[in-house]
Design a protein around this motif. Sequence first.
Motif, short mmCIF file in Angstrom:
data_model
loop_
_atom_site.label_atom_id
_atom_site.label_comp_id
_atom_site.label_asym_id
_atom_site.label_seq_id
_atom_site.Cartn_x
_atom_site.Cartn_y
_atom_site.Cartn_z
N PRO A 1 6.95 7.09 9.41
CA PRO A 1 5.55 6.93 9.82
C PRO A 1 5.16 7.72 11.07
N GLU A 2 6.05 7.84 12.03
CA GLU A 2 5.74 8.60 13.24
C GLU A 2 5.55 10.08 12.93
N LEU A 3 6.39 10.62 12.06
CA LEU A 3 6.26 12.04 11.69
C LEU A 3 5.08 12.26 10.76
N ILE B 1 -0.64 3.53 8.96
CA ILE B 1 -0.03 2.23 9.19
C ILE B 1 1.48 2.40 9.19
N ASP B 2 2.13 1.94 10.26
CA ASP B 2 3.58 2.03 10.37
C ASP B 2 4.20 0.79 9.74
N MET C 1 0.85 -1.16 0.00
CA MET C 1 0.00 0.00 0.00
C MET C 1 0.90 1.23 0.00
N THR C 2 0.45 2.23 -0.68
CA THR C 2 1.22 3.47 -0.74
C THR C 2 0.27 4.64 -0.92
N THR C 3 0.80 5.78 -0.73
CA THR C 3 0.01 6.99 -0.95
C THR C 3 0.95 8.11 -1.35
N THR C 4 0.39 9.18 -1.78
CA THR C 4 1.15 10.37 -2.10
C THR C 4 0.84 11.43 -1.04
N LEU C 5 1.88 12.03 -0.52
CA LEU C 5 1.71 13.07 0.50
C LEU C 5 2.15 14.41 -0.05
#
Length: 67
Positions: free
Chosen positions: A19-21, A34-35, A1-5
């Motif tokens: 993932p935490e940031l 999801i980490d 799974m991926t996304t664009t930020l």
Amino acid sequence: MTTTLPYDEDEDIEYITDPELIDEKFGNAVDLVIDGGIGGTEGSTVVNCTNGEPEIVRQGKGWLDEG
């Protein structure tokens, strides 16, 4: 799974790879983060699966096994 930020070049790259940031910055705007560990910045392969036959829209990281 991926996304664009969304990414501003003035920001630290970690805000789209850690993932935490990511959760710190976008956690209130999404239902779930999801980490899966530290991510990369190479573009993903985008495949359109809405018209019957899969069609590669953008070739990026990853490969398609047509066998």
